[in-house]
Enzyme design. Sequence first.
Site, PDB file in Angstrom:
ATOM      1  N   ASP A   1       9.879   1.190  10.978  1.00 25.32           N
ATOM      2  CA  ASP A   1       9.773   1.678  12.367  1.00 25.32           C
ATOM      3  C   ASP A   1       9.126   0.606  13.246  1.00 25.32           C
ATOM      4  OD1 ASP A   1      10.836   4.245  11.819  1.00 25.32           O
ATOM      5  OD2 ASP A   1       9.398   5.185  13.192  1.00 25.32           O
TER       6      ASP A   1
ATOM      7  N   ASP B   1       8.746   2.907   5.059  1.00 27.20           N
ATOM      8  CA  ASP B   1       8.963   3.854   6.158  1.00 27.20           C
ATOM      9  C   ASP B   1       8.230   3.366   7.403  1.00 27.20           C
ATOM     10  OD1 ASP B   1       9.720   6.287   7.448  1.00 27.20           O
ATOM     11  OD2 ASP B   1       7.679   7.025   7.104  1.00 27.20           O
TER      12      ASP B   1
ATOM     13  N   TYR C   1       6.052   9.809  -1.810  1.00 22.26           N
ATOM     14  CA  TYR C   1       6.959  10.838  -1.296  1.00 22.26           C
ATOM     15  C   TYR C   1       7.323  11.865  -2.371  1.00 22.26           C
ATOM     16  CZ  TYR C   1       8.231   8.904   3.289  1.00 22.26           C
ATOM     17  OH  TYR C   1       8.229   8.493   4.590  1.00 22.26           O
TER      18      TYR C   1
ATOM     19  N   LYS D   1      -0.261  -3.065  -1.796  1.00 25.05           N
ATOM     20  CA  LYS D   1      -1.692  -2.986  -1.487  1.00 25.05           C
ATOM     21  C   LYS D   1      -2.428  -3.156  -2.812  1.00 25.05           C
ATOM     22  CE  LYS D   1      -5.139  -2.209   1.387  1.00 25.05           C
ATOM     23  NZ  LYS D   1      -5.518  -3.129   2.474  1.00 25.05           N
TER      24      LYS D   1
ATOM     25  N   ASP E   1      -1.227  -4.324   5.076  1.00 21.95           N
ATOM     26  CA  ASP E   1      -1.898  -4.431   6.385  1.00 21.95           C
ATOM     27  C   ASP E   1      -1.611  -5.791   7.020  1.00 21.95           C
ATOM     28  OD1 ASP E   1      -3.366  -5.503   4.264  1.00 21.95           O
ATOM     29  OD2 ASP E   1      -5.328  -4.913   5.051  1.00 21.95           O
TER      30      ASP E   1
HETATM   31  C1  IPM Z   1      13.140   7.814   7.521  1.00 24.98           C
HETATM   32  C2  IPM Z   1      12.503   9.080   8.014  1.00 24.98           C
HETATM   33  C3  IPM Z   1      12.306  10.028   6.846  1.00 24.98           C
HETATM   34  C4  IPM Z   1      11.387   9.341   5.855  1.00 24.98           C
HETATM   35  C5  IPM Z   1      11.761  11.417   7.234  1.00 24.98           C
HETATM   36  C6  IPM Z   1      12.637  12.107   8.246  1.00 24.98           C
HETATM   37  C7  IPM Z   1      11.565  12.289   6.025  1.00 24.98           C
HETATM   38  O1  IPM Z   1      11.325   8.814   8.684  1.00 24.98           O
HETATM   39  O2  IPM Z   1      14.264   7.885   6.959  1.00 24.98           O
HETATM   40  O3  IPM Z   1      12.542   6.752   7.691  1.00 24.98           O
HETATM   41  O4  IPM Z   1      10.167   9.393   6.007  1.00 24.98           O
HETATM   42  O5  IPM Z   1      11.888   8.729   4.923  1.00 24.98           O
HETATM   43 MG    MG Z   2      10.938   6.738   8.956  1.00 22.21          MG
END
Ligand code: IPM
Ligand code: MG
Length: 361
Positions: free
Chosen positions: A250, A246, A142, A190, A222
């Site tokens: 999710d 990240d 990032y 990884k 993975d």
């Molecule tokens: C998160 C989000 C952010 C990230 C985005 C909005 C930049 O997806 O906080 O997980 O990737 O960190």
């Molecule tokens: Mg995110």
Amino acid sequence: MNKNIIVLAGDGIGKEVTQWGVKVLQEIADQFGHTFTFEEALIGHSAIVAEGAPLSDETIERCKKADAILLGAVGHPMYDNDPSAKVRPEQGLLKIRKELGLYSNIRPIKIFDELIGASSLKPEILRGADFLFYRELVSGIYFGRPRERFNDGNSAKDTKVYHRYEVERIARQAFDAARTRRKILHSIDKANVLESSRLWRETVQVLSTEYPDVTVTHMFVDNAAMQLIRDPLQFDVILTGNMFGDILSDEASQIAGSLGMLASASVGDKVGIYEPIHGSAPDIAGKNIANPLATILSTALMLDISFGMKEEANTVIDAVDQLLKSGYRTSDIADSTTDKNQILGTKEIGNKLLNIIKNNK
Ligand code: IPM
Ligand code: MG
């Protein structure tokens, strides 16, 4: 206690959800004899429109002086399909994380029993799942330099860099957390491919000698993506880098029923940011259907981690539990068994929750 909280509502559903976070915090302050003051500031697309940048220097300075920050979400569809946009809402979020040194992003994944039916996964796999992500937040791909589009326009580069001290400081937090829990730590990397992951693994291995009571498993990302939905109960604390964290968090939202339920804390050595994991959800913004519970659960993390107010934090979590037990849902966490009359909008579920906190007094 007196606490000054900056509210960065951001974009999309950000305002709709943060206002309920503020109401809950205000009620907690009243009940427990604290004084919380709230100041608003801009971030993301709304800041680009009003101030010409996704996060102004003035806002950063105000945030540095605050006791905690409550954040909604950033993002706007007008940038998503425009890869040439130089200024983007997300830059505001990345900048504030970096400026405040918030290297540790804690994302608790816990299924409320009542929400087992809201997940796309089988109930028998989910029941009892309860783990924490420690995601490194201010380094890795990032932030690594260089990042550029080459002159011919046909090639581009991002850089993933990790320094040993960056791995060590977040790993230490994850080990400390594991010690207070089931003493199981999975470090995700990884290392079979990436040099930065081999440094990551080596650093965690060295640190683990200080924590002989914690069982450490190193897992490739993975495999981790597969293990998370195969058997989420094996996890207790998951330590990982910025990008892997990240993506995996999710994915793990389905273990907690819905992305609309997931809270997070981003902490470093000073002020922390508390925010829901979900995005700005422009498709449902302004429709009074967003789920405010992730933001409300984020206020519980704020009370606990930044203010050391355990009882106050539990008051909020218990109220969410009670709300779900009484059958009320926003549409994202409703399932086929939900009574249609109990599917509520943002305001209505926010008020129900507030009343539960008031009545429990
Ligand atoms: C998160 C989000 C952010 C990230 C985005 C909005 C930049 O997806 O906080 O997980 O990737 O960190
Ligand atoms: Mg995110």
